[in-house]
Design a protein around this motif. Structure first.
Motif, PDB file in Angstrom:
ATOM      1  N   THR A  69       0.749  -1.236   0.193  1.00 18.08           N
ATOM      2  CA  THR A  69       0.130   0.097  -0.146  1.00 18.08           C
ATOM      3  C   THR A  69       0.833   1.253   0.067  1.00 18.08           C
ATOM      4  O   THR A  69       0.392   2.463  -0.067  1.00 18.08           O
TER       5      THR A  69
ATOM      6  N   GLU B  51     -19.214  -2.628   7.954  1.00 17.20           N
ATOM      7  CA  GLU B  51     -18.815  -1.314   8.261  1.00 17.20           C
ATOM      8  C   GLU B  51     -19.255  -1.024   9.923  1.00 17.20           C
ATOM      9  O   GLU B  51     -19.261   0.206  10.320  1.00 17.20           O
TER      10      GLU B  51
ATOM     11  N   VAL C 135     -12.324  -1.570   6.830  1.00 14.33           N
ATOM     12  CA  VAL C 135     -12.542  -0.498   6.305  1.00 14.33           C
ATOM     13  C   VAL C 135     -11.123   0.449   6.537  1.00 14.33           C
ATOM     14  O   VAL C 135     -10.674   1.270   5.962  1.00 14.33           O
TER      15      VAL C 135
ATOM     16  N   ALA D  60      -8.715  -0.987   3.965  1.00 16.82           N
ATOM     17  CA  ALA D  60      -8.756  -0.152   2.703  1.00 16.82           C
ATOM     18  C   ALA D  60      -8.301   1.281   2.752  1.00 16.82           C
ATOM     19  O   ALA D  60      -8.007   1.660   1.584  1.00 16.82           O
ATOM     20  N   SER D  61      -8.400   2.089   3.826  1.00 18.50           N
ATOM     21  CA  SER D  61      -7.938   3.243   3.948  1.00 18.50           C
ATOM     22  C   SER D  61      -6.632   3.522   3.534  1.00 18.50           C
ATOM     23  O   SER D  61      -6.045   4.639   3.256  1.00 18.50           O
TER      24      SER D  61
ATOM     25  N   THR E 154      -8.852   5.245  -5.682  1.00 18.78           N
ATOM     26  CA  THR E 154     -10.373   5.558  -5.552  1.00 18.78           C
ATOM     27  C   THR E 154     -11.323   4.245  -5.808  1.00 18.78           C
ATOM     28  O   THR E 154     -10.850   3.699  -6.732  1.00 18.78           O
TER      29      THR E 154
ATOM     30  N   ASP F 109     -16.720   1.760  -3.416  1.00 19.23           N
ATOM     31  CA  ASP F 109     -17.024   0.882  -2.425  1.00 19.23           C
ATOM     32  C   ASP F 109     -15.784   0.392  -1.989  1.00 19.23           C
ATOM     33  O   ASP F 109     -14.954  -0.115  -2.695  1.00 19.23           O
ATOM     34  N   TYR F 110     -15.714   0.866  -0.696  1.00 17.89           N
ATOM     35  CA  TYR F 110     -14.264   0.285  -0.286  1.00 17.89           C
ATOM     36  C   TYR F 110     -13.969  -1.319  -0.216  1.00 17.89           C
ATOM     37  O   TYR F 110     -12.838  -1.690  -0.388  1.00 17.89           O
ATOM     38  N   ARG F 111     -15.005  -2.117  -0.097  1.00 21.64           N
ATOM     39  CA  ARG F 111     -14.894  -3.573  -0.490  1.00 21.64           C
ATOM     40  C   ARG F 111     -14.359  -3.926  -1.758  1.00 21.64           C
ATOM     41  O   ARG F 111     -13.596  -4.735  -1.868  1.00 21.64           O
TER      42      ARG F 111
ATOM     43  N   LYS G 171     -12.267  -1.919  -3.534  1.00 20.06           N
ATOM     44  CA  LYS G 171     -10.907  -1.255  -3.573  1.00 20.06           C
ATOM     45  C   LYS G 171     -10.263  -2.538  -2.553  1.00 20.06           C
ATOM     46  O   LYS G 171      -9.041  -2.826  -3.215  1.00 20.06           O
ATOM     47  N   LEU G 172     -10.708  -3.120  -1.696  1.00 12.46           N
ATOM     48  CA  LEU G 172      -9.820  -3.923  -0.966  1.00 12.46           C
ATOM     49  C   LEU G 172      -9.606  -5.193  -1.569  1.00 12.46           C
ATOM     50  O   LEU G 172      -8.660  -5.842  -1.420  1.00 12.46           O
TER      51      LEU G 172
END
Length: 336
Positions: free
Chosen positions: A37, A86, A101, A104-105, A110, A113-115, A117-118
Motif C-alpha cells: 500500500t 462497516e 474499512v 482499505a484506507s 479511488t 465501494d471500499y470492499r 478496492k480492498l
C-alpha cells in the motif's frame, strides 16, 4: 569521518531486483499487504514476487457482520481474515477479524465501494491456488449488480444458498451461469418466476442444483454443456433422470459423474425405462471405495454409450441415482 545516520533506513527498492523479490516473498502476509500500500511501485513489487497462498474466500454470510475475506496461507499461522462489515460496534466485531474499512484506507486508490478496492488489491498482490465465493443471503442489490463481479468474473467455486434456499430473479440466474466462470458452481436458489426454465449453457465444469432443480430445463442439457464433468441435481423426477441417462448413452460428452435425487422417492422402473442394463463393472465391496457414500445399499448396474462403448455404473437407491462414467484412468486405478 562522517558518522552513520542515527536511524539508518533499509532501502528495499534500491536493492537488486532478485533480492527485492526474495525479501518480499519471506514477509508475513500482513507485512506484504501493508508494504504493497506504500506506492504503486511497492504494489507491483509484491505482485511480481508471486506470493503463493492456499485460498481466498469471499464470504457473505447469513447476516452482514459475518461478511469477510479469508486469506488462507500455506502456513496456518500466517492466515488472516478481514471483516467487510462497516459496523463500528466492538460487540459486533470478532477481535480475530481485521477491520476492512481501516485496511482499505491504506490503499491510495479511488473506488465507490471500499470492499471493491480492498478485494481488487488482495486479488492483485497474492497468487492463490483457489478463489472461492460463498453467498448465504439475499443481498441489498440485485445479485447481478454485486460489487465483487466488477473485481473478477472468474473463480474456482461459486456457492450461493448452501445453508438455505435464496430467492433470485431469472436475470440474476442468467448472469451467474453465463457471465461468471467457475470450475464448481452450487446454487441453492428459487426463481421469482415460477414458470421460468433455464435453457442455456453454463460456464462451469461441476454443477450442483441444491434443494431443487425445477428452474432448470434438463432436456438437452448435456448437449448444451458437453464439457461438464459433474452434474448433481436435487429434487428432480424419475423421468428427468431417465432422460439424462439417455442423453449420455446417445451423446458424446465429457461427463464423469451424474447424480439425481428426490427425497420423496425415485421409482426404478421409471428411471430405467427403455435403457439396456449390463452387469456392473464393480461389486458392492468395490463400490464402497468408489462412491462417496460408503454405504452401498442399492442396485448396481452398467449402461453403455453407443458412440464408443464407454461404460458407466449406476448405483440406484430409493431416493438417488448415482452414475460414474468409467474412463481408462479410472479403470486403471480400480485394477490397482
Amino acid at each position: 569521518m562522517n558518522e552513520p545516520p542515527k536511524n539508518p533506513k533499509f532501502g528495499l527498492l534500491m536493492c537488486p531486483f532478485a533480492l527485492r523479490e526474495q525479501i518480499v516473498r519471506n514477509m508475513e502476509l500482513m507485512d506484504a499487504f501493508y508494504f504493497s500500500t506504500l506506492s504503486k511501485r511497492s504494489k507491483r513489487l509484491v505482485h511480481n514476487a508471486k506470493i503463493r497462498i492456499e485460498s481466498l474466500l469471499f464470504c457473505f454470510g447469513s447476516w452482514i457482520p459475518n461478511d469477510k475475506i479469508s486469506v488462507e496461507a500455506i502456513e496456518e499461522r500466517n492466515s488472516f481474515r478481514i471483516g467487510l462489515s462497516e459496523s463500528n460496534a466492538p460487540s459486533e466485531r470478532d477481535p480475530a477479524i481485521m477491520d476492512g474499512v481501516k485496511l482499505a484506507s491504506f490503499i491510495n486508490e479511488t473506488a465507490d465501494d471500499y470492499r471493491k478496492k480492498l478485494s481488487a488489491h488482495i486479488l492483485f498482490i497474492f497468487h492463490s491456488k483457489l478463489i472461492n465465493v460463498h453467498i448465504e443471503r439475499n443481498l441489498a442489490e440485485p445479485l447481478r449488480k454485486f460489487f465483487l463481479w466488477d473485481v473478477s468474473k472468474t473463480f474456482d467455486f461459486v456457492r450461493i444458498g448452501w445453508c438455505g434456499s435464496i430467492l433470485i430473479s431469472s436475470e440474476d440466474l442468467k448472469f451467474i451461469l453465463q457471465t461468471i466462470k467457475s470450475i464448481r458452481c452450487c446454487l441453492g436458489i428459487k426463481i421469482d418466476d415460477a414458470h421460468f426454465k433455464y435453457q442455456e449453457a453454463m460456464e462451469c465444469e461441476n454443477f450442483l442444483a441444491k434443494y431443487s432443480a425445477q428452474w432448470l430445463d434438463t432436456v438437452g442439457i448435456l448437449h448444451r454443456n458437453p464439457k461438464m464433468k459433474k452434474l448433481h441435481l436435487q429434487n428432480i423426477q424419475g423421468e428427468q433422470i431417465n432422460d439424462l441417462l439417455k442423453q449420455w448413452i446417445n451423446g458424446e460428452v465429457d461427463l464423469e459423474f451424474l447424480i439425481g435425487s428426490n427425497r420423496n422417492g425415485l421409482p426404478a422402473d421409471v428411471i430405467l425405462d427403455g435403457i439396456v442394463t449390463l452387469d456392473p463393472t464393480i461389486a458392492h465391496e468395490q463400490a464402497k471405495e468408489v462412491y462417496p457414500r460408503r454405504v452401498i445399499n442399492g442396485q448396481l448396474m452398467n449402461i453403455q454409450r453407443k458412440i464408443d462403448g464407454q461404460l458407466a455404473t449406476i448405483h440406484l437407491t430409493e431416493k438417488e441415482c448415482f452414475a460414474i462414467m468409467w474412463t481408462e484412468k479410472r479403470l486403471a486405478e480400480l485394477r490397482n
